[in-house]
Scaffold this active site. Sequence first.
Site, PDB file in Angstrom:
ATOM      1  N   SER A   1     -37.211 -57.761 -69.928  1.00 13.59           N
ATOM      2  CA  SER A   1     -35.799 -58.074 -69.690  1.00 13.59           C
ATOM      3  C   SER A   1     -35.652 -58.946 -68.752  1.00 13.59           C
ATOM      4  O   SER A   1     -36.363 -59.328 -67.969  1.00 13.59           O
ATOM      5  CB  SER A   1     -34.429 -56.766 -69.629  1.00 13.59           C
ATOM      6  OG  SER A   1     -33.220 -57.526 -69.778  1.00 13.59           O
TER       7      SER A   1
ATOM      8  N   TYR B   1     -30.514 -49.348 -65.645  1.00 15.78           N
ATOM      9  CA  TYR B   1     -31.509 -50.301 -66.719  1.00 15.78           C
ATOM     10  C   TYR B   1     -32.058 -51.739 -65.574  1.00 15.78           C
ATOM     11  O   TYR B   1     -32.903 -51.913 -66.384  1.00 15.78           O
ATOM     12  CB  TYR B   1     -30.431 -50.905 -67.839  1.00 15.78           C
ATOM     13  CG  TYR B   1     -30.824 -51.884 -68.526  1.00 15.78           C
ATOM     14  CD1 TYR B   1     -31.411 -51.371 -69.796  1.00 15.78           C
ATOM     15  CD2 TYR B   1     -31.162 -53.357 -68.661  1.00 15.78           C
ATOM     16  CE1 TYR B   1     -31.802 -52.373 -70.738  1.00 15.78           C
ATOM     17  CE2 TYR B   1     -31.798 -54.515 -69.675  1.00 15.78           C
ATOM     18  CZ  TYR B   1     -32.248 -53.483 -70.761  1.00 15.78           C
ATOM     19  OH  TYR B   1     -32.660 -54.251 -72.038  1.00 15.78           O
TER      20      TYR B   1
END
Length: 253
Positions: free
Chosen positions: A136, A149
């Site tokens: 990401s 995350y």
Amino acid sequence: MDLSNRTVLIVGGTSGIGRELARRFAAAGSTVAVGGRSPKALSELAGEDFGTISIDVTDSASVTAARDAALARYPELDTVVTMSGVMLLEDLRDPAHFEAAATTIDTNLLGTIRVVDAFTPHLVRRGTGTFMTVTSGIAFLPFPPMPSYAASKAAVHAYSEALRAQLDGTGVGVVELVPPAVATAGQEKVNPHALPLNDFATEVMHLLSQDPTPHEILVKGVLVHRWAERDGTYDELVAQRSRALAMLPSRQG
């Protein structure tokens, strides 16, 4: 990478980016199977003529069973995409956040490792193939309301780099897909700047088709994240993103 005539398994591909990539690989001429936990989603994908495999990446026995089922049905499997993930808000001032952190790390990082471990012997024996991990932009530019995350995706990036080095000479490549915010599952409502899924997938498939395939698949929309430290914009951008801490329940009111 020649996108036609491949045999692809997308683990965690039952929705969003994974589902769209499954369709794009199939449209390019590849055989595609999708693994996931949702019986409903798997049934829908089967209706689109995809192979489907039940898998829970947090359960080693489930991963092993899925690997065995995949290889029994697709002995020529040459591409494994591992993208199962969760995104959870965490208030680090509340000790209760640890449960969310543990879930995130178990799914995003350890889940990736379990899948890679399961299929490495097969791909190495073949002497050719590709792992595609999914990180990401948040791996390179943290989003403070989702600390675990960010940490998990940064870890998958580092793991992908090490995996590539260790598999060098085996014929097995490692490609890291680095999405920015993409308009899936209502993301367009949460983030009006999210990249439309169709545009993202088109750019990804173009980058994947290059020869040689880049080690990192970086669409234009993620470059500001990936190179923030290099470009000297990191501190400013993290400060901007820290404003989103106001979305945490404890910061409201």
